[in-house]
Design a protein around this motif. Structure first.
Motif, PDB file in Angstrom:
ATOM      1  N   ARG A  41       9.890   6.611  -1.192  1.00 44.53           N
ATOM      2  CA  ARG A  41       9.934   5.200  -1.571  1.00 44.53           C
ATOM      3  C   ARG A  41      11.377   4.691  -1.595  1.00 44.53           C
ATOM      4  O   ARG A  41      11.662   3.589  -1.151  1.00 44.53           O
ATOM      5  N   PRO A  46       0.816  -1.232   0.000  1.00 48.91           N
ATOM      6  CA  PRO A  46       0.000   0.000   0.000  1.00 48.91           C
ATOM      7  C   PRO A  46       0.840   1.268   0.000  1.00 48.91           C
ATOM      8  O   PRO A  46       0.512   2.232  -0.691  1.00 48.91           O
ATOM      9  N   PHE A  47       1.941   1.258   0.747  1.00 47.62           N
ATOM     10  CA  PHE A  47       2.812   2.443   0.774  1.00 47.62           C
ATOM     11  C   PHE A  47       3.432   2.692  -0.591  1.00 47.62           C
ATOM     12  O   PHE A  47       3.442   3.825  -1.082  1.00 47.62           O
ATOM     13  N   ALA A  56       2.401   1.836  -3.471  1.00 48.74           N
ATOM     14  CA  ALA A  56       1.399   2.192  -4.477  1.00 48.74           C
ATOM     15  C   ALA A  56       0.747   3.551  -4.205  1.00 48.74           C
ATOM     16  O   ALA A  56       0.058   4.091  -5.063  1.00 48.74           O
ATOM     17  N   SER A  57       0.986   4.088  -3.029  1.00 49.55           N
ATOM     18  CA  SER A  57       0.346   5.342  -2.637  1.00 49.55           C
ATOM     19  C   SER A  57       0.827   6.512  -3.489  1.00 49.55           C
ATOM     20  O   SER A  57       2.019   6.673  -3.748  1.00 49.55           O
ATOM     21  N   SER A  58      -0.122   7.332  -3.905  1.00 50.53           N
ATOM     22  CA  SER A  58       0.240   8.530  -4.673  1.00 50.53           C
ATOM     23  C   SER A  58       0.838   9.599  -3.769  1.00 50.53           C
ATOM     24  O   SER A  58       1.468  10.533  -4.251  1.00 50.53           O
ATOM     25  N   GLN A  59       0.654   9.459  -2.455  1.00 51.71           N
ATOM     26  CA  GLN A  59       1.200  10.442  -1.521  1.00 51.71           C
ATOM     27  C   GLN A  59       2.665  10.177  -1.183  1.00 51.71           C
ATOM     28  O   GLN A  59       3.348  11.054  -0.666  1.00 51.71           O
ATOM     29  N   ALA A  60       3.146   8.978  -1.482  1.00 51.48           N
ATOM     30  CA  ALA A  60       4.556   8.658  -1.235  1.00 51.48           C
ATOM     31  C   ALA A  60       5.380   9.167  -2.413  1.00 51.48           C
ATOM     32  O   ALA A  60       5.170   8.763  -3.551  1.00 51.48           O
TER      33      ALA A  60
END
Length: 125
Positions: A65, A53-54, A56-60
């Motif tokens: 990453r 989830p991390f 794939a997150s757009s906020q990361a």
């Protein structure tokens, strides 16, 4: 360009990198098999419920990453070529291709080392 073609190119590049490092041990599949096993472990870890989830997150951000990947790869004691390779995939936004790259890498390793995969059916155990 299809994702399989892209994955094939990355798998081939990793094979060239690994095979070049293992040139001193000609005929031995140890470097290739070692990277293959580590590649499977890394792909499984990145697809896990904690990291996927991390990643794939757009906020990361890519930098976030990359820091997480550096930490995870260091804790897993991933070989240097594989660590650099996974971080390159992150930089190119191709981490989601890692399972397919691993599958294709194993196919290339089998071809390179003259191994064949077979299914065996027997009448009795």
């Amino acid at each position: 360009m299809s994702t399989e073609v892209i994955s094939q190119r990355y798998a081939r590049a990793l094979m060239v990198l690994v095979a070049g490092r293992g040139a001193a041990a000609k005929g031995s599949g140890a470097p290739v098999d070692g990277i293959g096993a580590a590649l499977d472990e890394v792909a499984a870890a990145l697809a896990g419920e904690e990291l996927a989830p991390f990643l794939a997150s757009s906020q990361a951000t890519p930098a976030m990453r990359d820091e997480v990947l550096k930490t995870v790869l260091a804790r897993m004691k991933a070989p240097d070529p594989l660590s650099s390779f996974v971080r390159l995939l992150n930089h190119k936004r191709r981490l989601e291709l890692l399972p397919e790259i691993a599958r294709l890498f194993h196919q290339q390793a089998d071809e390179r080392l003259g191994r064949a995969q077979a299914d065996v059916t027997v009448a009795e155990p």
